[in-house]
Design a protein around this motif. Structure first.
Motif, PDB file in Angstrom:
ATOM      1  N   UNK A   1      34.040  44.282  13.018  1.00 21.46           N
ATOM      2  CA  UNK A   1      32.828  43.500  13.268  1.00 21.46           C
ATOM      3  C   UNK A   1      32.462  43.419  14.739  1.00 21.46           C
ATOM      4  N   UNK A   2      33.314  43.918  15.608  1.00 22.52           N
ATOM      5  CA  UNK A   2      33.135  43.731  17.049  1.00 22.52           C
ATOM      6  C   UNK A   2      33.067  45.064  17.782  1.00 22.52           C
ATOM      7  N   UNK A   3      32.596  44.993  19.011  1.00 17.80           N
ATOM      8  CA  UNK A   3      32.627  46.114  19.943  1.00 17.80           C
ATOM      9  C   UNK A   3      33.234  45.597  21.243  1.00 17.80           C
ATOM     10  N   UNK A   4      33.393  46.465  22.224  1.00 21.20           N
ATOM     11  CA  UNK A   4      33.889  45.999  23.518  1.00 21.20           C
ATOM     12  C   UNK A   4      32.962  44.961  24.130  1.00 21.20           C
ATOM     13  N   UNK A   5      31.675  45.065  23.831  1.00 23.37           N
ATOM     14  CA  UNK A   5      30.699  44.135  24.393  1.00 23.37           C
ATOM     15  C   UNK A   5      30.770  42.745  23.758  1.00 23.37           C
ATOM     16  N   UNK A   6      31.612  42.586  22.730  1.00 31.47           N
ATOM     17  CA  UNK A   6      31.758  41.286  22.082  1.00 31.47           C
ATOM     18  C   UNK A   6      32.652  40.342  22.881  1.00 31.47           C
ATOM     19  N   UNK A   7      33.235  40.837  23.972  1.00 30.68           N
ATOM     20  CA  UNK A   7      34.194  40.055  24.749  1.00 30.68           C
ATOM     21  C   UNK A   7      33.852  40.101  26.233  1.00 30.68           C
ATOM     22  N   UNK A   8      34.383  39.134  26.969  1.00 31.32           N
ATOM     23  CA  UNK A   8      34.274  39.124  28.425  1.00 31.32           C
ATOM     24  C   UNK A   8      35.650  39.444  29.012  1.00 31.32           C
ATOM     25  N   UNK A   9      35.815  40.581  29.663  1.00 26.92           N
ATOM     26  CA  UNK A   9      37.109  40.908  30.274  1.00 26.92           C
ATOM     27  C   UNK A   9      37.437  39.919  31.401  1.00 26.92           C
ATOM     28  N   UNK A  10      38.643  39.381  31.385  1.00 26.17           N
ATOM     29  CA  UNK A  10      39.081  38.465  32.441  1.00 26.17           C
ATOM     30  C   UNK A  10      40.142  39.139  33.311  1.00 26.17           C
ATOM     31  N   UNK A  11      41.295  39.465  32.728  1.00 22.28           N
ATOM     32  CA  UNK A  11      42.337  40.136  33.511  1.00 22.28           C
ATOM     33  C   UNK A  11      43.385  40.740  32.589  1.00 22.28           C
ATOM     34  N   UNK A  12      43.860  41.920  32.938  1.00 23.82           N
ATOM     35  CA  UNK A  12      45.034  42.466  32.266  1.00 23.82           C
ATOM     36  C   UNK A  12      46.273  41.809  32.865  1.00 23.82           C
ATOM     37  N   UNK A  13      47.390  41.919  32.176  1.00 22.46           N
ATOM     38  CA  UNK A  13      48.592  41.202  32.614  1.00 22.46           C
ATOM     39  C   UNK A  13      49.790  42.123  32.845  1.00 22.46           C
TER      40      UNK A  13
ATOM     41  N   UNK B   1      29.585  36.276  27.117  1.00 16.37           N
ATOM     42  CA  UNK B   1      28.742  35.281  27.761  1.00 16.37           C
ATOM     43  C   UNK B   1      29.491  34.251  28.576  1.00 16.37           C
ATOM     44  N   UNK B   2      30.786  34.429  28.772  1.00 15.46           N
ATOM     45  CA  UNK B   2      31.554  33.473  29.571  1.00 15.46           C
ATOM     46  C   UNK B   2      31.074  33.483  31.018  1.00 15.46           C
ATOM     47  N   UNK B   3      30.881  32.301  31.584  1.00  9.27           N
ATOM     48  CA  UNK B   3      30.360  32.160  32.944  1.00  9.27           C
ATOM     49  C   UNK B   3      31.250  32.887  33.953  1.00  9.27           C
ATOM     50  N   UNK B   4      30.621  33.618  34.867  1.00 12.68           N
ATOM     51  CA  UNK B   4      31.376  34.425  35.830  1.00 12.68           C
ATOM     52  C   UNK B   4      32.273  33.580  36.725  1.00 12.68           C
ATOM     53  N   UNK B   5      31.836  32.382  37.047  1.00 11.28           N
ATOM     54  CA  UNK B   5      32.658  31.516  37.896  1.00 11.28           C
ATOM     55  C   UNK B   5      33.964  31.152  37.193  1.00 11.28           C
ATOM     56  N   UNK B   6      33.904  30.919  35.886  1.00 20.72           N
ATOM     57  CA  UNK B   6      35.109  30.618  35.124  1.00 20.72           C
ATOM     58  C   UNK B   6      35.973  31.866  35.009  1.00 20.72           C
ATOM     59  N   UNK B   7      35.345  33.014  34.799  1.00 19.45           N
ATOM     60  CA  UNK B   7      36.077  34.282  34.746  1.00 19.45           C
ATOM     61  C   UNK B   7      36.869  34.477  36.030  1.00 19.45           C
ATOM     62  N   UNK B   8      36.212  34.272  37.152  1.00 20.27           N
ATOM     63  CA  UNK B   8      36.856  34.486  38.452  1.00 20.27           C
ATOM     64  C   UNK B   8      38.020  33.521  38.658  1.00 20.27           C
ATOM     65  N   UNK B   9      37.826  32.256  38.278  1.00 18.30           N
ATOM     66  CA  UNK B   9      38.889  31.276  38.447  1.00 18.30           C
ATOM     67  C   UNK B   9      40.094  31.622  37.568  1.00 18.30           C
ATOM     68  N   UNK B  10      39.825  31.963  36.303  1.00 12.64           N
ATOM     69  CA  UNK B  10      40.909  32.308  35.385  1.00 12.64           C
ATOM     70  C   UNK B  10      41.637  33.572  35.841  1.00 12.64           C
ATOM     71  N   UNK B  11      40.876  34.561  36.307  1.00 11.16           N
ATOM     72  CA  UNK B  11      41.496  35.811  36.760  1.00 11.16           C
ATOM     73  C   UNK B  11      42.446  35.561  37.923  1.00 11.16           C
ATOM     74  N   UNK B  12      42.033  34.696  38.845  1.00  6.77           N
ATOM     75  CA  UNK B  12      42.884  34.386  39.998  1.00  6.77           C
ATOM     76  C   UNK B  12      44.162  33.669  39.571  1.00  6.77           C
TER      77      UNK B  12
END
Length: 318
Positions: free
Chosen positions: A105-117, A255-266
């Motif tokens: 039901x999903x594609x890569x565009x269904x998610x917001x990449x944050x960070x690999x681990x 659609x996750x806010x970029x500011x939250x993405x950046x904070x979580x990635x850090x």
């Protein structure tokens, strides 16, 4: 006075996202894992979640949603609100491999990449009596004997099969793929000599390399792997561009806010490189590898496209 009030109001409106980010997170986060409890992704994610709780100052509730090679959990997670309180801890296969062979039901565009681990190579191992002692000899033996040898793997169209076939197709090799339910099942059938070659992750087979019940001759990473000194990395075989790794990542809903993405990635970067987590990964034959945001999205897309070619050549593409 009226003008000053307007200026103050405008300033407050312009800064509405700043307090929200400064206060984030204000409540517990739910972490969905698209696999059952106890597996590699689950144990890695739970260990990481403990460190993230400390660094974010909130609790993280883990939700295991297994099935469909990770596709059930991924399909469920894509419905989550993009508010930063729903995160997805996965390995690469549900995103780059499963969609090649299943209708999802999903594609890569269904998610917001944050960070690999973290990441690790897969490996191809044989029994002690196999007529090869190096990676080059191993590939030559397979090439000289089409369809003679069987190799166990993680299921039809699984990442391990596609990783092996990227190598085999480049060398004109034809081997018989035997699907199993994962590395553990593959290993048991290999040790029982029901298949000639073990194809799977490194950590389960390490004890048998040490006891000389198996010799691993190829890893699917470009570089050699210190834990398997007899195994050739693909770069040394002239196949560096055929690298396929098992790797893990944290994503958010679309659609996750970029500011939250950046904070979580850090914060994820800090947690992954915490000495306790590095030691934990080493015990599993993995190493830290943090790729953030858009760069992670590019990595997902590149792997998806490469594996699509292999799936099509094998006649596995849906």
């Amino acid at each position: 006075m009226k003008i000053n009030k307007i200026i103050v109001a405008a300033a407050l409106l312009g800064c509405t996202s700043m307090p929200a980010l400064a206060d984030y997170p204000e409540r517990p986060i739910e972490l969905t894992i698209p696999a059952g409890a106890g597996g590699g992704t689950d144990t890695s994610a739970r260990k990481l979640a403990l460190l993230l709780e400390e660094k974010l100052g909130t609790s993280i509730a883990v939700l295991n949603v297994g099935g469909g090679g990770g596709s059930v959990g991924a399909s469920q997670f894509m419905q989550a609100k993009p508010d930063g309180y729903a995160l997805f801890a996965t390995w690469n296969s549900p995103l780059t491999t499963v969609p090649q062979v299943q209708n999802v039901a999903y594609t890569l565009d269904s998610f917001t990449p944050i960070a690999s681990t973290s990441e690790t190579a897969y490996t191809l191992c044989v029994h002690p009596e196999f007529p090869a002692e190096t990676g080059e000899e191993f590939l030559a033996e397979l090439a000289a004997n089409p369809d003679k040898y069987t190799y166990g793997n993680d299921g039809i169209g699984g990442t391990m099969q596609l990783a092996a076939e990227r190598i085999f197709q480049a060398r004109g090799i034809k081997a018989v793929a035997i699907p199993f339910g994962g590395a553990g099942e593959t290993l048991q059938n290999f040790l029982g000599k029901h298949v000639d070659i073990y194809g799977g992750s490194i950590s389960p087979v390490l004890p048998y390399v040490e006891s000389k019940e198996a010799k691993c001759l190829v890893v699917t990473s470009a570089a050699d792997v210190p834990a398997l000194p007899q195994a050739a990395g693909l770069e040394s075989l002239g196949l560096g561009d055929k690298e396929t790794l098992l790797w893990r990542a944290i994503l958010g809903p679309k659609g996750l806010d970029q500011a939250i993405v950046d904070k979580l990635a850090a914060v994820i970067d800090e947690a992954v490189n915490d000495p306790s987590y590095v030691e934990f990964l080493a015990s599993k034959g993995e190493v830290p590898n943090v790729v953030k945001g858009a760069a992670l999205g590019e990595r997902l897309k590149a792997e998806f496209d490469a594996l699509a070619v292999v799936s099509k050549n094998l006649g596995l593409a849906k």
